[in-house]
Write a protein that holds these residues in place. Structure first.
Motif, short mmCIF file in Angstrom:
data_model
loop_
_atom_site.label_atom_id
_atom_site.label_comp_id
_atom_site.label_asym_id
_atom_site.label_seq_id
_atom_site.Cartn_x
_atom_site.Cartn_y
_atom_site.Cartn_z
N THR A 194 0.86 -1.18 0.00
CA THR A 194 0.00 0.00 0.00
C THR A 194 0.91 1.23 0.00
O THR A 194 1.92 1.28 0.70
N CYS A 195 0.52 2.20 -0.82
CA CYS A 195 1.44 3.32 -1.10
C CYS A 195 0.79 4.69 -0.87
O CYS A 195 -0.37 4.89 -1.22
N ASN A 236 -2.49 6.00 -3.81
CA ASN A 236 -2.56 7.14 -4.72
C ASN A 236 -1.18 7.56 -5.23
O ASN A 236 -1.00 8.64 -5.76
N VAL A 237 -0.19 6.69 -5.05
CA VAL A 237 1.16 6.94 -5.55
C VAL A 237 1.61 5.69 -6.29
O VAL A 237 1.36 4.58 -5.84
N LYS A 238 2.25 5.87 -7.45
CA LYS A 238 2.82 4.72 -8.13
C LYS A 238 4.00 5.16 -8.98
O LYS A 238 4.17 6.35 -9.25
N ASP A 239 4.83 4.19 -9.37
CA ASP A 239 5.89 4.47 -10.33
C ASP A 239 5.30 4.09 -11.69
O ASP A 239 5.00 2.93 -11.93
N GLU A 240 5.16 5.10 -12.56
CA GLU A 240 4.42 4.84 -13.81
C GLU A 240 5.10 3.82 -14.72
O GLU A 240 4.46 3.26 -15.60
N ALA A 276 2.66 -0.04 3.88
CA ALA A 276 3.52 1.14 4.01
C ALA A 276 2.74 2.45 3.90
O ALA A 276 3.29 3.52 4.16
N ALA A 277 1.48 2.37 3.51
CA ALA A 277 0.70 3.61 3.35
C ALA A 277 0.52 4.30 4.70
O ALA A 277 0.38 3.65 5.73
#
Ligand code: CTP
Length: 398
Positions: A194-195, A236-240, A276-277
């Motif tokens: 989870t980010c 709501n964060v990712k490495d595209e 980890a969120a």
């Protein structure tokens, strides 16, 4: 982290307009520590000169013109040298020839002589790449262990729009890291990460959030991907560029729903959850529909908050190895607080991180104490720390 430090990567370049993108890929691999050598077809040399690759790789490029038996600049020498063989871009002609065992040019001869892992990133017009013959050949090669990096969708050089663009260099780079780092343990596992920090709506345009950048979580997602796990990222964060299965979730409620779905789907395997969120502890007691006007609120706004659900306590942990994350400011009580959380939330492990000089919100470096079966401290960039924690958990499970 020198992800590819001293790893020997052979880059094959075939004819196509995307050939110039292989330069950036070569640069990226070298920047991350790899030693890169290049083999080019004659068709590729019509699009881009070998001098560019020679300048970037500091090594003579293998072509029909340069092949020599006085040294290892030949298809056998290159094939034996490589730890990983990437073809990017791979033309449809090359893919289909490889599938048939054809070796009528230097790149194909090198490919068939090489027993290192193989990674192919195709680039072509969509009709060519989606042709039944190409598809069947990709399936055939996949079945014998050749990895493919999916072509992207978009405007193609020929003017069409569709599948066929060369995958982004970053994605090919990530796949190369996976090819060289994956191991049996993580290949058999799912990692759910989870980010980011959740946002809880106050009205339809405002939200309560927190200072989490999500960088630690992305470090864990990357490390798990490189080690070979099937990776889900939720948040709501990712490495595209990282080819994980991503589920967008903004609020704690959305995160919990997504997590429940992924856990249910992966319930039959031992999955690892890296929670980890930074889940917001508080949400508006009464979310307002529409947009609250300033005039109606006045100079101060006394919001009434209710405590959010605790996702970690609520989820089904039956088939999960659960890692909670504890960020503390007060170093005196941090450890006791982490142990308390581990017990109260029935966790397998905790990553404790005391916000200070090294571990800052949004920083690239971190210091984490892993409290699992054993306890150890990790300091470094967020990816290295995550990687070393995953390797420690792997060893502990033996
Ligand atoms: N967590 C969660 N649901 C919440 C809050 C936190 O699942 N509503 C998870 C986080 O993702 C993290 C861990 O629980 O893995 C942190 O727990 P805890 O220490 O209880 O959260 P804090 O907000 O740090 O607690 P406190 O504010 O009391 O220090």
């Amino acid at each position: 982290m020198g992800l590819l430090k001293d790893r020997r990567i052979l880059l094959g370049v075939t004819g196509g307009i995307a050939a110039y993108k292989a330069l950036y890929l070569a640069r990226l691999l070298i920047k991350n520590g790899a030693i890169v050598r290049v083999v080019m077809t004659s068709a590729a040399r019509r699009f881009i000169g070998e001098l560019s690759f020679e300048a970037i790789s500091s090594h003579k490029v293998l072509t029909d013109n340069s092949e020599s038996w006085a040294n290892d600049l030949n298809h056998i020498g290159f094939a034996k040298w490589a730890e990983l063989f990437i073809i990017a871009p791979a033309s449809v002609n090359t893919i289909n020839k490889i599938a048939c065992g054809v070796a009528d040019n230097l790149l194909l001869q090198t490919f068939i002589a090489c027993d290192a892992p193989k990674l192919i990133a195709g680039a072509a017009n969509s009709a060519m790449i989606e042709n039944a013959i190409t598809k069947q050949n990709i399936e055939k090669l996949t079945a014998i262990g050749v990895n493919f990096v999916k072509s992207g969708y978009g405007a193609l050089a020929c003017g069409d729009e569709g599948i066929g663009r060369l995958a982004k260099a970053e994605t090919i780079f990530y796949e190369a890291c996976r090819a060289l780092h994956k191991n049996v343990f993580w290949q058999a596992r799912t990692a759910i990460v989870t980010c980011g920090g959740t946002r809880e709506p106050i009205d339809d345009v405002r939200a309560i959030g927190n200072l989490s950048s999500g960088k630690t979580a992305i470090g864990f997602a990357k490390a798990a991907f490189f080690l070979g796990a099937k990776v889900y990222t939720i948040g709501n964060v990712k490495d595209e560029f990282l080819p994980t299965r991503h589920i967008e979730a903004d609020s704690a409620c959305q995160m919990k729903e997504a997590l429940d779905r992924v856990i249910a789907q992966n319930g039959d395997t031992k999955s690892y959850l890296f929670m980890a969120a930074a889940v917001g502890d508080w949400a508006a007691a009464n979310k307002i529909d529409g947009k609250m006007k300033k005039e109606e609120v006045g100079a101060t706004w006394n919001l009434s908050l209710r405590q959010n659900m605790d996702i970690l306590s609520a989820i089904d942990k039956q088939n999960l190895y659960v890692v909670g994350f504890k960020a503390e400011i007060d170093p005196q009580n941090a450890y006791a607080s982490a142990i308390k959380m581990k017990n109260n939330k029935r966790l397998d492990a905790v990553c404790l991180n005391v916000i200070g000089d090294i571990a800052r919100f949004g920083g690239d470096e971190t210091k984490i104490t892993l409290i699992a079966k054993s306890e150890s401290e990790f300091i470094g960039d967020k990816l290295s720390v995550a990687y070393n924690i995953l390797r420690t958990l792997e060893k502990e499970s033996a």
